[in-house]
Design a protein around this motif. Structure first.
Motif, short mmCIF file in Angstrom:
data_model
loop_
_atom_site.label_atom_id
_atom_site.label_comp_id
_atom_site.label_asym_id
_atom_site.label_seq_id
_atom_site.Cartn_x
_atom_site.Cartn_y
_atom_site.Cartn_z
N PRO A 53 0.57 -1.15 -0.06
CA PRO A 53 -0.04 0.14 -0.11
C PRO A 53 1.27 1.54 0.08
O PRO A 53 2.25 1.28 -0.03
CB PRO A 53 -0.85 -0.05 1.15
CG PRO A 53 -0.26 -1.68 2.09
CD PRO A 53 0.89 -1.58 0.96
N LYS A 54 0.30 2.19 -0.83
CA LYS A 54 1.19 3.87 -0.27
C LYS A 54 -0.37 4.75 -0.38
O LYS A 54 -1.38 4.52 -0.52
CB LYS A 54 1.74 3.75 -1.97
CG LYS A 54 0.97 3.72 -2.83
CD LYS A 54 1.60 3.34 -4.21
CE LYS A 54 0.84 3.77 -5.70
NZ LYS A 54 1.79 3.70 -7.13
N THR A 55 0.72 5.76 0.38
CA THR A 55 -0.07 6.64 0.53
C THR A 55 1.54 7.70 -0.43
O THR A 55 2.05 8.21 -0.12
CB THR A 55 -0.17 7.19 2.26
OG1 THR A 55 -1.01 8.57 2.22
CG2 THR A 55 0.97 7.29 2.36
N ARG A 56 0.20 9.59 -0.18
CA ARG A 56 0.73 11.00 -0.63
C ARG A 56 -0.63 11.81 -0.50
O ARG A 56 -1.67 11.26 0.79
CB ARG A 56 0.82 10.53 -1.89
CG ARG A 56 0.09 11.31 -2.77
CD ARG A 56 0.34 11.55 -4.55
NE ARG A 56 -0.62 11.68 -5.38
CZ ARG A 56 -0.33 12.13 -6.32
NH1 ARG A 56 0.74 12.24 -7.48
NH2 ARG A 56 -1.29 11.63 -7.15
N VAL A 115 -7.24 9.04 10.67
CA VAL A 115 -7.74 8.38 10.40
C VAL A 115 -7.42 6.72 10.72
O VAL A 115 -6.02 6.74 10.31
CB VAL A 115 -7.86 9.13 8.92
CG1 VAL A 115 -9.08 7.17 8.21
CG2 VAL A 115 -9.13 10.62 8.54
N LEU A 116 -8.26 5.91 10.69
CA LEU A 116 -7.79 4.15 11.44
C LEU A 116 -8.60 3.55 9.75
O LEU A 116 -9.40 3.79 9.08
CB LEU A 116 -7.99 3.78 12.02
CG LEU A 116 -7.53 2.45 12.47
CD1 LEU A 116 -6.40 2.25 12.80
CD2 LEU A 116 -8.68 1.68 13.59
N ILE A 117 -7.43 3.15 8.89
CA ILE A 117 -7.99 2.24 7.71
C ILE A 117 -7.22 1.22 6.95
O ILE A 117 -5.50 0.75 7.93
CB ILE A 117 -7.56 3.20 6.80
CG1 ILE A 117 -8.58 4.26 6.73
CG2 ILE A 117 -7.88 2.48 5.50
CD1 ILE A 117 -7.72 5.15 5.43
N GLN A 118 -7.80 -0.10 7.17
CA GLN A 118 -7.14 -0.85 6.81
C GLN A 118 -6.65 -1.02 4.98
O GLN A 118 -7.70 -1.04 4.51
CB GLN A 118 -7.76 -2.50 6.87
CG GLN A 118 -7.74 -3.78 6.37
CD GLN A 118 -6.38 -4.05 7.07
OE1 GLN A 118 -6.45 -4.26 8.28
NE2 GLN A 118 -5.35 -5.00 6.09
N MET A 119 -4.85 -0.21 5.22
CA MET A 119 -4.86 -1.31 3.82
C MET A 119 -4.39 -2.27 3.52
O MET A 119 -3.12 -3.07 4.46
CB MET A 119 -4.01 0.02 4.48
CG MET A 119 -3.87 1.53 4.19
SD MET A 119 -5.12 2.11 3.13
CE MET A 119 -3.63 2.19 2.07
N CYS A 122 -2.00 -3.11 -3.22
CA CYS A 122 -2.75 -2.77 -3.66
C CYS A 122 -3.54 -1.34 -4.02
O CYS A 122 -4.95 -1.57 -4.12
CB CYS A 122 -2.99 -4.23 -4.75
SG CYS A 122 -2.12 -5.55 -5.46
N THR A 123 -3.58 -1.09 -2.85
CA THR A 123 -4.73 0.45 -2.03
C THR A 123 -3.78 1.41 -2.07
O THR A 123 -2.36 1.45 -1.67
CB THR A 123 -5.21 0.06 -1.16
OG1 THR A 123 -3.77 -0.77 -0.12
CG2 THR A 123 -6.07 -1.04 -1.18
N ALA A 124 -3.91 2.58 -2.52
CA ALA A 124 -3.27 3.90 -2.39
C ALA A 124 -4.19 4.89 -1.46
O ALA A 124 -5.77 4.72 -1.50
CB ALA A 124 -2.78 4.28 -3.49
N PRO A 140 -9.55 4.84 0.58
CA PRO A 140 -8.55 4.75 -0.68
C PRO A 140 -9.19 3.62 -1.20
O PRO A 140 -10.38 3.56 -1.22
CB PRO A 140 -7.88 3.56 0.67
CG PRO A 140 -8.76 2.96 1.59
CD PRO A 140 -9.98 4.01 2.00
N ILE A 141 -8.21 3.92 -2.56
CA ILE A 141 -8.47 3.23 -3.42
C ILE A 141 -7.85 2.02 -3.90
O ILE A 141 -7.17 2.52 -3.50
CB ILE A 141 -8.09 4.63 -4.86
CG1 ILE A 141 -6.90 5.05 -4.71
CG2 ILE A 141 -9.56 5.47 -4.75
CD1 ILE A 141 -6.15 5.90 -5.90
N VAL A 142 -8.12 1.47 -4.72
CA VAL A 142 -8.12 0.16 -4.70
C VAL A 142 -7.50 0.31 -6.82
O VAL A 142 -7.53 0.44 -7.02
CB VAL A 142 -8.96 -1.46 -5.24
CG1 VAL A 142 -8.53 -2.46 -5.21
CG2 VAL A 142 -9.67 -1.35 -4.16
N LEU A 143 -6.08 -0.93 -6.47
CA LEU A 143 -5.26 -0.02 -7.81
C LEU A 143 -6.07 -0.98 -8.70
O LEU A 143 -6.09 -2.10 -8.27
CB LEU A 143 -3.88 -0.27 -7.60
CG LEU A 143 -3.91 0.92 -6.70
CD1 LEU A 143 -1.42 1.11 -6.29
CD2 LEU A 143 -3.95 2.68 -7.04
#
Length: 143
Positions: A53-56, A115-119, A122-124, A140-143
């Motif tokens: 997973p990734k973030t920006r 924010v707590l998210i299950q990552m 293949c999610t961003a 989050p978005i699924v890639l």
């Protein structure tokens, strides 16, 4: 003269209908080429192959922000300090699992957000800050 007007109108209608018709062969060719394009696209454009997973952060606000991504045990896995206004960070990757995204403004008048998210792989998660210094994206978005 009466017949000439009827003949002209009939001829116009015939020309109109013959120009708008297409043979079944035209549809078959289009269908084959469309199928070929779709199968090529599906085979060559795999957006994700089990990537982390990734973030920006996209900061459209008026103050700088700090981003921390923390695992469930409190370990910081991503830390981006002093993200200036009107800028976008590069993507930062981390391991899959539940993570806490903590975005803090450098100005005391700006509210912090967590924010707590299950990552999963293949999610961003693209965190966008609007002109009012508020987060406007929480999914989050699924890639």
């Amino acid at each position: 003269m009466k017949n000439l007007l009827k003949l002209t109108a009939s001829l116009g209608l015939i020309l109109l209908f013959t120009d708008c018709t297409a043979s079944i062969e035209d549809y078959t060719i289009e269908s084959e080429s469309t199928t070929e394009i779709e199968s090529t696209t599906d085979a060559t454009l795999d957006p994700c192959s089990n990537e982390d997973p990734k973030t920006r952060v996209i900061n459209n606000g008026t103050v700088s922000f700090n981003l921390e991504v923390l695992e469930a045990d409190g370990t910081t896995v991503v830390s981006i300090i002093n993200i200036p206004p009107n800028s976008t960070t590069s993507w930062a990757s981390f391991n899959e699992g539940p993570v806490m995204f903590s975005l803090k403004g450098t100005d005391f008048n700006v509210a912090d957000d967590k924010v707590l998210i299950q990552m999963d792989n293949c999610t961003a998660y693209e965190i966008e800050v609007d002109a009012n210094n508020e987060i406007v994206s929480y999914l989050p978005i699924v890639l």
